[in-house]
Design a protein around this motif. Structure first.
Motif, short mmCIF file in Angstrom:
data_model
loop_
_atom_site.label_atom_id
_atom_site.label_comp_id
_atom_site.label_asym_id
_atom_site.label_seq_id
_atom_site.Cartn_x
_atom_site.Cartn_y
_atom_site.Cartn_z
N ASN A 23 10.71 -23.59 -15.87
CA ASN A 23 10.00 -22.35 -16.21
C ASN A 23 10.73 -21.09 -15.76
OD1 ASN A 23 7.77 -21.10 -17.48
ND2 ASN A 23 6.85 -20.72 -15.47
N CYS A 24 11.06 -21.07 -14.44
CA CYS A 24 11.67 -19.83 -13.91
C CYS A 24 13.12 -20.00 -13.45
CB CYS A 24 10.82 -19.28 -12.76
SG CYS A 24 10.85 -20.32 -11.30
N CYS A 72 13.68 -25.48 -11.74
CA CYS A 72 12.39 -25.27 -12.40
C CYS A 72 12.65 -24.90 -13.87
CB CYS A 72 11.61 -24.17 -11.70
SG CYS A 72 10.13 -23.67 -12.60
N CYS A 85 8.76 -25.53 -10.30
CA CYS A 85 8.67 -25.19 -8.89
C CYS A 85 7.19 -25.13 -8.49
CB CYS A 85 9.36 -23.87 -8.61
SG CYS A 85 8.51 -22.44 -9.30
N CYS A 144 5.24 -22.26 -10.15
CA CYS A 144 4.95 -22.46 -11.57
C CYS A 144 3.90 -23.55 -11.75
CB CYS A 144 6.22 -22.81 -12.33
SG CYS A 144 7.37 -21.42 -12.42
ZN ZN Z 1 9.13 -22.01 -11.45
#
Ligand code: ZN
Length: 155
Positions: free
Chosen positions: A122-123, A120, A144, A147
């Motif tokens: 983002n995270c 992911c 993910c 997100c």
């Molecule tokens: Zn994520």
């Protein structure tokens, strides 16, 4: 041998008897004996003669007996290729000198190809290809599921 109908006759012969002075100064006798053992098959009358040599040393009267025992033992051992497990003539020094040192072959370093896992953006959570493909189609980047939901909420 009884089971197989084989009988044996042993004929010992003294090869030599010598008097020996030991390190402690005692006089002992060293006898060397040859034994011919004839094995006779009960049914066919076929026979074979095996031979053994042996030496025995004794301070008393047992030099010849010891030599005979050794001679008989070696006649059977050598003729029938009997393994005894022990090694009365063992010489560890000689063994050490003649033993070939076998170097272990170093194992080739295996080049492990790690499968590139989708992450992911983002995270940083690892996501399945399925999720990644879906995310790329929907959001233009790999995210993910959590997100993805967040983005939906924000949007
Ligand atoms: Zn994520």
């Amino acid at each position: 041998m009884v089971k197989q109908g084989i009988c044996s006759t042993a004929v010992p012969e003294i090869i030599s008897i010598n008097e020996i002075t030991t390190a402690k100064g005692n006089i002992e006798r060293l006898a060397t004996v040859k034994v011919n053992i004839t094995l006779i098959d009960r049914d066919s009358d076929e026979s074979i003669t095996i031979t053994g040599l042996g030496s025995g040393q004794d301070a008393g009267d047992k030099a010849v007996m010891k030599a005979q025992t050794a001679a008989i033992k070696y006649a059977y051992m050598l003729s029938f290729a009997i393994a005894t497990g022990d090694d009365p003539e063992a010489d560890s020094k000689t063994d050490e000198n003649t033993t070939v040192q076998i170097k272990p072959i170093p194992k080739k370093k295996s080049v492990s190809v790690k499968p590139v896992k989708a992450v992911c953006m983002n995270c940083g959570v690892v996501i399945s290809d399925k999720v990644k493909t879906y995310s790329m189609e929907k959001y233009g980047r790999s995210l993910c599921l959590d997100c993805q939901k967040e983005i939906k909420v924000i949007a």
